[in-house]
Design a protein around this motif. Structure first.
Motif, PDB file in Angstrom:
ATOM      1  N   ILE A 194      39.107 -16.344  59.892  1.00 16.03           N
ATOM      2  CA  ILE A 194      40.564 -16.260  59.766  1.00 16.03           C
ATOM      3  C   ILE A 194      41.172 -17.647  59.909  1.00 16.03           C
ATOM      4  CG2 ILE A 194      40.773 -13.871  60.589  1.00 16.03           C
ATOM      5  CD1 ILE A 194      41.719 -14.954  63.310  1.00 16.03           C
ATOM      6  N   TYR A 200      49.014 -12.093  67.989  1.00 20.49           N
ATOM      7  CA  TYR A 200      49.190 -13.408  68.612  1.00 20.49           C
ATOM      8  C   TYR A 200      48.150 -14.311  67.939  1.00 20.49           C
ATOM      9  CZ  TYR A 200      51.327 -10.791  72.590  1.00 20.49           C
ATOM     10  OH  TYR A 200      52.081  -9.988  73.407  1.00 20.49           O
ATOM     11  N   ASN A 231      41.954 -15.562  53.590  1.00 20.79           N
ATOM     12  CA  ASN A 231      41.668 -16.065  54.935  1.00 20.79           C
ATOM     13  C   ASN A 231      42.835 -16.046  55.918  1.00 20.79           C
ATOM     14  OD1 ASN A 231      39.595 -18.094  53.074  1.00 20.79           O
ATOM     15  ND2 ASN A 231      38.812 -16.675  54.607  1.00 20.79           N
ATOM     16  N   ASP A 260      45.677 -10.219  70.495  1.00 19.42           N
ATOM     17  CA  ASP A 260      45.040 -11.443  70.003  1.00 19.42           C
ATOM     18  C   ASP A 260      44.518 -11.230  68.574  1.00 19.42           C
ATOM     19  OD1 ASP A 260      43.668 -14.005  70.089  1.00 19.42           O
ATOM     20  OD2 ASP A 260      41.841 -12.827  70.362  1.00 19.42           O
ATOM     21  N   ALA A 261      44.870 -12.147  67.673  1.00 17.61           N
ATOM     22  CA  ALA A 261      44.561 -11.953  66.244  1.00 17.61           C
ATOM     23  C   ALA A 261      43.059 -11.915  65.959  1.00 17.61           C
ATOM     24  CB  ALA A 261      45.224 -13.056  65.419  1.00 17.61           C
ATOM     25  N   LYS A 262      42.305 -12.870  66.493  1.00 14.01           N
ATOM     26  CA  LYS A 262      40.856 -12.905  66.211  1.00 14.01           C
ATOM     27  C   LYS A 262      40.178 -11.631  66.715  1.00 14.01           C
ATOM     28  CE  LYS A 262      39.633 -15.492  70.423  1.00 14.01           C
ATOM     29  NZ  LYS A 262      41.004 -15.490  70.993  1.00 14.01           N
ATOM     30  N   GLN A 297      45.257 -10.610  56.548  1.00 14.47           N
ATOM     31  CA  GLN A 297      44.099  -9.750  56.783  1.00 14.47           C
ATOM     32  C   GLN A 297      44.485  -8.529  57.617  1.00 14.47           C
ATOM     33  OE1 GLN A 297      40.284 -11.461  57.806  1.00 14.47           O
ATOM     34  NE2 GLN A 297      40.855 -13.487  57.099  1.00 14.47           N
ATOM     35  N   MET A 298      45.209  -8.763  58.700  1.00 19.35           N
ATOM     36  CA  MET A 298      45.551  -7.634  59.573  1.00 19.35           C
ATOM     37  C   MET A 298      46.536  -6.684  58.908  1.00 19.35           C
ATOM     38  SD  MET A 298      43.909  -7.117  62.225  1.00 19.35           S
ATOM     39  CE  MET A 298      44.991  -5.803  62.791  1.00 19.35           C
ATOM     40  N   GLN A 301      41.585  -8.623  67.046  1.00 21.60           N
ATOM     41  CA  GLN A 301      41.926  -7.512  66.151  1.00 21.60           C
ATOM     42  C   GLN A 301      41.035  -7.522  64.909  1.00 21.60           C
ATOM     43  OE1 GLN A 301      46.020  -6.545  65.351  1.00 21.60           O
ATOM     44  NE2 GLN A 301      46.770  -7.644  67.124  1.00 21.60           N
ATOM     45  N   MET A 302      40.891  -8.685  64.292  1.00 22.65           N
ATOM     46  CA  MET A 302      40.106  -8.743  63.055  1.00 22.65           C
ATOM     47  C   MET A 302      38.626  -8.500  63.321  1.00 22.65           C
ATOM     48  SD  MET A 302      41.558  -8.791  60.237  1.00 22.65           S
ATOM     49  CE  MET A 302      40.047  -9.048  59.324  1.00 22.65           C
ATOM     50  N   PRO A 354      44.390 -18.746  61.500  1.00 24.01           N
ATOM     51  CA  PRO A 354      45.423 -18.096  62.313  1.00 24.01           C
ATOM     52  C   PRO A 354      46.850 -18.553  62.001  1.00 24.01           C
ATOM     53  CG  PRO A 354      43.657 -18.990  63.691  1.00 24.01           C
ATOM     54  CD  PRO A 354      43.461 -19.533  62.317  1.00 24.01           C
ATOM     55  N   ALA A 390      45.279 -15.028  58.574  1.00 26.00           N
ATOM     56  CA  ALA A 390      45.071 -13.973  59.583  1.00 26.00           C
ATOM     57  C   ALA A 390      46.084 -12.834  59.470  1.00 26.00           C
ATOM     58  CB  ALA A 390      45.133 -14.580  60.990  1.00 26.00           C
TER      59      ALA A 390
END
Lengths: 180, 180
Positions: free
Chosen positions: B109, A110, A161, B162-164, A166-167, B166-167, B111, A163
């Motif tokens: 990131i 998300y 950068n 949530d993306a942030k 990266q994941m 996870q990273m 997003p 997101a």
């Protein structure tokens, strides 16, 4: 304790090509009222496409909000009711010109939880076979073939950068090289 | 080859509390014209706060766009001109009630690269000392202390979306346990 929120009213503020913006009045469990502004988004899919020599296929494209080109995994927006894997296969074919023997689900992110409903599903594609790129009208991007190990290094060094990229790269690398 | 894009006009469509939406007319290098809709965002900061026993401090809060509570690392929006580390320290104190001896930058990131200028800076906070939580008005969240190893497992198993988060969790875990 967190408070659940329920909608009292919902109004569409802007119905754009990409951005559908809403403004809802809400009520918290404690009776307080507030406003929530958010984007409704159909969701997207991204694909880490890795060949037998462990190269990953990335796309470089201009991203207007950042005023520069970014290097990302291939990705696209879900069409209404579309199956995420089907969307990932379509985008991989359009952007990279590849079809894949296997598509494995890597989970989802998300990206913007405070004000956007977008969910991005991530896949690992392997067993790649290459044909022609078929970009949409007005879509311009360059395909880059890079060793997965180098892209993993770039993510850890903060050189990529986006997101979802990266994941998808970290999950792919950890899957193929054993988790820590 | 990707095409650079330059603005011809820029119009603010909506000036909300959270969402500032713009619609620009742009020109590609090949002379084609198009429209770009995007959100201008001041950026944000998130913090993986890890104690000496390797627990991480997470916050659970209701996220209206998803209609449910999500578990995330503490985070907040940058104020105009604010230093990201200063913002991270403020949010950690407000949401978790903690101050940290060390703040290490984990990278950032983007997003939502297609239609939002938001950048989220990530930090690893260690050497934690605890005091009182000081939430903003209208902010409700629960702090959860969870072993970092368990949160890493949850990210890999797609149990935290949530993306942030996870990273920040993956980068922290790889930093503390050696990269693959």
């Amino acid at each position: 304790m967190y408070q659940k929120e329920k909608a009292l009213t919902s109004e569409q503020i802007f119905d754009g090509v990409v951005v559908k913006l809403y403004r809802d009045e809400i009520e918290l469990e404690n009776g307080e009222r507030a406003v929530r502004e958010y984007i409704r988004h159909p969701g997207g899919v991204c694909v880490a496409a890795v060949d037998d020599d462990e190269n990953i296929y990335m796309v470089e494209q201009f991203r207007y909000p950042f005023g520069k080109a970014l290097t990302e995994v291939p990705a696209g927006k879900l069409e209404f009711g579309e199956d995420p894997e089907q969307c990932g296969r379509r985008e991989l074919k359009e952007e990279v010109g590849a079809v894949a023997d296997s598509f494995e689900y890597l989970g989802c992110i998300y990206p913007t939880v405070a004000y956007d409903t977008e969910i991005i599903h991530m896949f690992l594609a392997r067993g790649l076979h290459f044909g022609e790129q078929h970009l949409d009208d007005g879509e311009f991007l360059d395909v880059k073939k890079i060793p997965l190990k180098e892209v993993y290094r770039m993510v850890m060094a903060n050189e990529l950068n986006d997101a979802k990229t990266q994941m998808a790269v970290l999950k792919t690398y950890l899957k193929l090289h054993g988790e820590v």
